[in-house]
Write an enzyme that holds these catalytic residues in place. Structure first.
Site, PDB file in Angstrom:
ATOM      1  N   TYR A  76      53.205  55.474  46.507  1.00 61.42           N
ATOM      2  CA  TYR A  76      53.752  56.654  45.826  1.00 61.42           C
ATOM      3  C   TYR A  76      55.269  56.786  45.856  1.00 61.42           C
ATOM      4  O   TYR A  76      55.817  57.612  45.119  1.00 61.42           O
ATOM      5  CB  TYR A  76      53.083  57.932  46.342  1.00 61.42           C
ATOM      6  CG  TYR A  76      53.746  58.602  47.508  1.00 61.42           C
ATOM      7  CD1 TYR A  76      53.659  58.060  48.774  1.00 61.42           C
ATOM      8  CD2 TYR A  76      54.472  59.783  47.337  1.00 61.42           C
ATOM      9  CE1 TYR A  76      54.269  58.685  49.848  1.00 61.42           C
ATOM     10  CE2 TYR A  76      55.087  60.404  48.407  1.00 61.42           C
ATOM     11  CZ  TYR A  76      54.978  59.858  49.660  1.00 61.42           C
ATOM     12  OH  TYR A  76      55.597  60.471  50.718  1.00 61.42           O
TER      13      TYR A  76
ATOM     14  N   ASP B 239      40.190  66.104  41.062  1.00 63.62           N
ATOM     15  CA  ASP B 239      41.269  65.110  41.053  1.00 63.62           C
ATOM     16  C   ASP B 239      40.991  64.100  42.175  1.00 63.62           C
ATOM     17  O   ASP B 239      41.642  64.105  43.209  1.00 63.62           O
ATOM     18  CB  ASP B 239      42.599  65.842  41.269  1.00 63.62           C
ATOM     19  CG  ASP B 239      43.785  64.900  41.377  1.00 63.62           C
ATOM     20  OD1 ASP B 239      43.729  63.791  40.814  1.00 63.62           O
ATOM     21  OD2 ASP B 239      44.768  65.269  42.056  1.00 63.62           O
TER      22      ASP B 239
ATOM     23  N   GLN C  88      47.361  55.724  47.788  1.00 62.39           N
ATOM     24  CA  GLN C  88      48.444  56.673  47.506  1.00 62.39           C
ATOM     25  C   GLN C  88      49.610  56.559  48.492  1.00 62.39           C
ATOM     26  O   GLN C  88      50.775  56.545  48.096  1.00 62.39           O
ATOM     27  CB  GLN C  88      47.883  58.094  47.547  1.00 62.39           C
ATOM     28  CG  GLN C  88      48.838  59.182  47.075  1.00 62.39           C
ATOM     29  CD  GLN C  88      48.162  60.557  46.996  1.00 62.39           C
ATOM     30  OE1 GLN C  88      46.958  60.680  47.187  1.00 62.39           O
ATOM     31  NE2 GLN C  88      48.948  61.575  46.701  1.00 62.39           N
TER      32      GLN C  88
ATOM     33  N   ARG D 250      43.428  57.980  49.128  1.00 64.50           N
ATOM     34  CA  ARG D 250      44.559  58.309  50.006  1.00 64.50           C
ATOM     35  C   ARG D 250      45.301  57.091  50.527  1.00 64.50           C
ATOM     36  O   ARG D 250      46.527  57.130  50.721  1.00 64.50           O
ATOM     37  CB  ARG D 250      44.058  59.138  51.200  1.00 64.50           C
ATOM     38  CG  ARG D 250      43.377  60.426  50.823  1.00 64.50           C
ATOM     39  CD  ARG D 250      44.288  61.340  50.044  1.00 64.50           C
ATOM     40  NE  ARG D 250      43.603  62.577  49.677  1.00 64.50           N
ATOM     41  CZ  ARG D 250      44.096  63.458  48.820  1.00 64.50           C
ATOM     42  NH1 ARG D 250      45.255  63.256  48.223  1.00 64.50           N
ATOM     43  NH2 ARG D 250      43.409  64.547  48.543  1.00 64.50           N
TER      44      ARG D 250
ATOM     45  N   GLU E 292      40.275  71.668  41.932  1.00 64.14           N
ATOM     46  CA  GLU E 292      41.327  72.271  41.116  1.00 64.14           C
ATOM     47  C   GLU E 292      40.690  73.075  39.987  1.00 64.14           C
ATOM     48  O   GLU E 292      39.535  72.868  39.628  1.00 64.14           O
ATOM     49  CB  GLU E 292      42.218  71.182  40.476  1.00 64.14           C
ATOM     50  CG  GLU E 292      42.832  70.219  41.482  1.00 64.14           C
ATOM     51  CD  GLU E 292      43.942  69.369  40.881  1.00 64.14           C
ATOM     52  OE1 GLU E 292      44.346  69.614  39.728  1.00 64.14           O
ATOM     53  OE2 GLU E 292      44.404  68.443  41.587  1.00 64.14           O
TER      54      GLU E 292
ATOM     55  N   HIS F 224      48.201  73.981  50.217  1.00 65.36           N
ATOM     56  CA  HIS F 224      47.900  72.544  50.107  1.00 65.36           C
ATOM     57  C   HIS F 224      49.169  71.717  50.333  1.00 65.36           C
ATOM     58  O   HIS F 224      49.157  70.753  51.101  1.00 65.36           O
ATOM     59  CB  HIS F 224      47.313  72.241  48.721  1.00 65.36           C
ATOM     60  CG  HIS F 224      47.155  70.774  48.432  1.00 65.36           C
ATOM     61  ND1 HIS F 224      46.249  69.967  49.091  1.00 65.36           N
ATOM     62  CD2 HIS F 224      47.810  69.950  47.564  1.00 65.36           C
ATOM     63  CE1 HIS F 224      46.338  68.734  48.631  1.00 65.36           C
ATOM     64  NE2 HIS F 224      47.284  68.694  47.705  1.00 65.36           N
TER      65      HIS F 224
ATOM     66  N   ARG G 170      55.099  64.452  56.817  1.00 61.92           N
ATOM     67  CA  ARG G 170      56.477  64.776  57.238  1.00 61.92           C
ATOM     68  C   ARG G 170      56.428  65.978  58.174  1.00 61.92           C
ATOM     69  O   ARG G 170      56.767  67.104  57.763  1.00 61.92           O
ATOM     70  CB  ARG G 170      57.355  65.137  56.027  1.00 61.92           C
ATOM     71  CG  ARG G 170      57.609  64.054  55.002  1.00 61.92           C
ATOM     72  CD  ARG G 170      58.411  64.613  53.800  1.00 61.92           C
ATOM     73  NE  ARG G 170      57.735  65.753  53.193  1.00 61.92           N
ATOM     74  CZ  ARG G 170      56.805  65.664  52.251  1.00 61.92           C
ATOM     75  NH1 ARG G 170      56.478  64.499  51.765  1.00 61.92           N
ATOM     76  NH2 ARG G 170      56.222  66.754  51.784  1.00 61.92           N
TER      77      ARG G 170
ATOM     78  N   THR H  82      39.135  61.092  36.858  1.00 58.80           N
ATOM     79  CA  THR H  82      39.254  62.535  37.071  1.00 58.80           C
ATOM     80  C   THR H  82      38.025  63.150  36.409  1.00 58.80           C
ATOM     81  O   THR H  82      37.652  62.721  35.323  1.00 58.80           O
ATOM     82  CB  THR H  82      40.545  63.070  36.410  1.00 58.80           C
ATOM     83  OG1 THR H  82      41.667  62.400  36.981  1.00 58.80           O
ATOM     84  CG2 THR H  82      40.693  64.576  36.604  1.00 58.80           C
TER      85      THR H  82
ATOM     86  N   ASP I  37      49.153  67.119  36.050  1.00 58.49           N
ATOM     87  CA  ASP I  37      48.592  67.709  37.260  1.00 58.49           C
ATOM     88  C   ASP I  37      49.719  68.353  38.075  1.00 58.49           C
ATOM     89  O   ASP I  37      50.713  67.699  38.380  1.00 58.49           O
ATOM     90  CB  ASP I  37      47.880  66.629  38.083  1.00 58.49           C
ATOM     91  CG  ASP I  37      46.883  67.251  39.055  1.00 58.49           C
ATOM     92  OD1 ASP I  37      46.486  68.407  38.846  1.00 58.49           O
ATOM     93  OD2 ASP I  37      46.511  66.558  40.024  1.00 58.49           O
TER      94      ASP I  37
ATOM     95  N   GLU J 246      39.698  66.496  45.276  1.00 60.07           N
ATOM     96  CA  GLU J 246      40.614  67.640  45.310  1.00 60.07           C
ATOM     97  C   GLU J 246      40.046  68.668  44.348  1.00 60.07           C
ATOM     98  O   GLU J 246      39.868  68.383  43.168  1.00 60.07           O
ATOM     99  CB  GLU J 246      42.033  67.248  44.870  1.00 60.07           C
ATOM    100  CG  GLU J 246      42.756  66.341  45.859  1.00 60.07           C
ATOM    101  CD  GLU J 246      44.267  66.226  45.582  1.00 60.07           C
ATOM    102  OE1 GLU J 246      44.707  66.598  44.474  1.00 60.07           O
ATOM    103  OE2 GLU J 246      44.991  65.755  46.474  1.00 60.07           O
TER     104      GLU J 246
ATOM    105  N   LYS K 109      45.149  57.835  41.664  1.00 57.76           N
ATOM    106  CA  LYS K 109      44.559  58.948  40.922  1.00 57.76           C
ATOM    107  C   LYS K 109      43.895  58.493  39.624  1.00 57.76           C
ATOM    108  O   LYS K 109      42.932  59.111  39.177  1.00 57.76           O
ATOM    109  CB  LYS K 109      45.654  59.958  40.551  1.00 57.76           C
ATOM    110  CG  LYS K 109      46.455  60.496  41.724  1.00 57.76           C
ATOM    111  CD  LYS K 109      45.712  61.593  42.443  1.00 57.76           C
ATOM    112  CE  LYS K 109      46.604  62.334  43.429  1.00 57.76           C
ATOM    113  NZ  LYS K 109      45.924  63.515  43.986  1.00 57.76           N
TER     114      LYS K 109
ATOM    115  N   GLU L  76      42.951  67.294  54.096  1.00 54.81           N
ATOM    116  CA  GLU L  76      43.338  68.460  54.889  1.00 54.81           C
ATOM    117  C   GLU L  76      42.281  68.801  55.938  1.00 54.81           C
ATOM    118  O   GLU L  76      42.597  69.049  57.097  1.00 54.81           O
ATOM    119  CB  GLU L  76      43.552  69.667  53.957  1.00 54.81           C
ATOM    120  CG  GLU L  76      44.746  69.508  53.032  1.00 54.81           C
ATOM    121  CD  GLU L  76      44.661  70.451  51.836  1.00 54.81           C
ATOM    122  OE1 GLU L  76      45.070  71.612  51.985  1.00 54.81           O
ATOM    123  OE2 GLU L  76      44.191  70.029  50.756  1.00 54.81           O
TER     124      GLU L  76
END
Lengths: 440, 440
Positions: B253, B242, B249, B246, B210, B143, B152, B266, B136, B208, B262, B382
């Protein structure tokens, strides 16, 4: 499922199986795949310094009573069909093999088996398992701390480490069997003092010594594996070299983890040592220091579970110069899998804790096995402090990272007074320059 | 290899293939796998609102001249054998199918083909490809910036992003075909104000959107794929969800990337749209802003390469309440795959740039497709700013993340005046509570 049963020690009519230091005693009987004289890929079993053709071997009287499913699975080219047979049937197969190779075997059986044995030294091995999915963990707290210190001196160990068995998905297609040449990968390298990276052959090629656990019976998607059942899902263990391109890794790994720095190749040993054979060497996981949190309940194992494996692992290096001078490989370090912070059972349970379906033949890497002492560091990254302290090899050579022509050799074995030695054989790989020339 | 050739537009004797808004016109002919009436898994081809049984269909006169390798591959249960046949042979197959379904087809051919067609609406689809390896990527800069800003704020985009097509190995075993229920995963969740995590059902379940690219012909281990050949390695494209946990994650991560957040599942659409059918919708990759670095030479494509795909993608949501009230799904967002910062060709070349061997049937995800506008954000993370701004659904409901009973529906299509519409069908998945109860 029944608890794994080990055999009363016995002698074999294969003399080399009782030789001191032999990896493949009558108590081991590891599985492999190899190319037979006729060119077909067969499953095999190691005994002494010989490999036994299992496909043809099921004709032996000692194996004749095995269920049809085992006989069919024994005729495959990969171990996957055997892996999903479950611990009881594998035990039955091992009992048959033990009877066949014990000194008490019938003359008839010996006569049938003998022509099906060939020397390991001249055997061409194949990948023993069709590995559908490969996951690599990070279960050595010493490795995680050593590496973390190099990259984050103020916070070597991240806050999640003592709660989460950290792991990531690896690349399955590039897993190769011991002896396959390792082509030096190219990739994006960026020096700290330059604005942009360059695409060039890796200059910081490294090994990582690991144990790999193969999954036998899996779990359905959406279901989990309770910790008390986790060990039953492990078919057997192998040596694993998680080749790593450190310069590619340090530039690419944020924020989604290592990718091309690992996927160029991973090497496994030809031999899969059955979980059952390792039962005498299972020990309680080392007690956590008093300040460390206890594992969350879903990862919590009783001491009786003896979820750790007392497996000694060694890294040896044979350079081109040593080879030319007729020198033997030089032993660099020695560690032990019992020093891992997380057990394979915890890794399995964690892996399936979100409902992820583990499949027969999936491979789980332990992560680099490093101990507290420097002499047990499982990678050059740690041994040479990211290349800042070259390692003297004793023949006048030194290394920061691997050079073309270097052969890395891993060995692993279980040994304790009063117990039969259980060996893993070797996991070897020699570095060759990139295709199209251009040595690093 | 020859350049992909498209057909002169033509009418089909399958009336629905010419209906406005039809995904599966005569110019598309996407592949799938499905369960036939007799219960066997067959390969199929979409035409209008019907699926054509390819296994039995090779008996039609229009397909009779195909090479034996194509006929054999057409009888498989997965597309993998077809995938390694190469672009020229796939072109021959598509020419035969085009002739078979064109209005100009012979009466005999129509008579043979008609009984091999069944309605898509009642078809049970299977995973079309035996996916050996799943990777992936993270190719949408919008994104990456949106997500980076949430985690961040001072450095949304990491320094490597504009040089490296960032990607990670995904989990292949848990990829399922559209329509498979999505069991809410459990995992370690840690609130910022607590000392330790808990193991509990995910509370921040997300999608997600994709595009997925399937590899056709691969590359040998240790060899690379030059950028000018990369597109030829892409067999076809699908929609891909995907699914992402969250809360799992954000805790797991570091430092090795997303793992259990994840791997629980999928989803891919049943239809693989051949690369050849998409040729008219290939466009030049958007020009980089003047301050951005040019791609390194090994990733540099000419504008003529038209490496981007002009594919419109849409996210729709059908909640339990909407379903009960007889309301249609609500469209949440719409984006376009041409907005990706990295093309699939660049992802392929980068993936193999270290010598990693890509294999027929490997799946490459683009990463979440988000545009600059909020209406094109490809995930709830998002859209709701990590749950801080609930999304109003218009029927009085709102969402921060997905709830049990929510069905997420992706649609994708290429459409431009003067060109035939090429659709991808749908990629659907409904959230169900964890096994053993305990809704989040």
């Amino acid at each position: 499922m029944t608890t794994p049963v080990t055999f009363a020690s016995a002698h074999s009519w294969v003399d080399s199986a009782s030789a001191p230091g032999c990896d493949f005693s009558l108590d081991n009987l590891p599985f492999c795949a190899f190319e037979s004289a006729s060119g077909e890929v067969c499953l095999g079993v190691g005994i002494g310094d010989l490999v036994f053709n299992l496909r043809q071997g099921v004709a032996c009287t000692s194996l004749s009573m095995l269920p049809a499913i085992i006989k069919t699975a024994s005729a495959a080219s990969f171990l996957n069909e055997l892996m999903l047979c479950g611990a009881e049937r594998i035990h039955a197969l091992r009992c048959g093999l033990h009877a066949l190779f014990a000194a008490t075997a019938s003359k008839d059986d010996i006569a049938t088996a003998r022509p099906l044995l060939s020397p390991i030294s001249t055997t061409r091995f194949c990948l023993p398992v069709d590995i559908g999915n490969y996951t690599d963990f990070y279960a050595s707290i010493h490795h995680a701390t050593n590496v973390g210190r190099l990259f984050r001196p103020d916070q070597p160990l991240l806050p999640n480490y003592k709660f989460v068995p950290i792991g990531y998905h690896g690349r399955a297609s590039s897993i190769q069997v011991s002896g396959t040449a390792v082509t030096r990968p190219s990739g994006q390298l960026k020096a700290p003092d330059t604005a942009a990276p360059v695409y060039a052959p890796c200059r910081q090629l490294d090994y990582e010594i690991e144990m790999g656990a193969y999954i036998g019976v899996g779990n359905p998607l959406g279901h989990t594996i309770p910790i008390e059942h986790a060990s039953q899902h492990i078919f057997g263990l192998s040596l694993l070299n998680d080749w790593s391109a450190r310069d590619i890794q340090s530039w690419e790994y944020q924020p989604l983890g290592p990718f091309l720095s690992k996927s160029f190749m991973t090497t496994v040993s030809p031999w899969v040592v059955p979980a059952e054979a390792l039962a005498p060497y299972r020990v309680a996981v080392a007690k956590r220091p008093p300040d460390d949190p206890e594992p969350l309940p879903y990862l919590s194992e009783s001491e009786d579970a003896k979820a750790a494996y007392d497996i000694q692992v060694e890294v040896h290096l044979l350079t081109q110069a040593m080879r030319a001078a007729g020198l033997p490989p030089r032993k660099l370090t020695a560690g032990n899998a019992k020093d891992l912070y997380w057990s394979f059972a915890q890794m399995v349970t964690h892996h399936a804790s979100n409902g992820c379906n583990l499949m027969p033949g999936d491979l789980i890497g332990s992560g680099t096995i490093s101990g507290q002492a420097e002499t047990s560091s499982g990678s050059l990254l740690e041994l040479t402090r990211r290349g800042s302290m070259p390692l003297q090899l004793g023949d006048g050579e030194s290394r920061t990272f691997l050079e073309d022509g270097d052969e890395v050799i891993f060995r692993g074995f279980c040994e304790r007074p009063g117990l039969p030695r259980i060996g893993f054989g070797e996991c070897r790989g020699m570095i060759q320059p990139p295709h199209g020339g251009g040595a690093a």
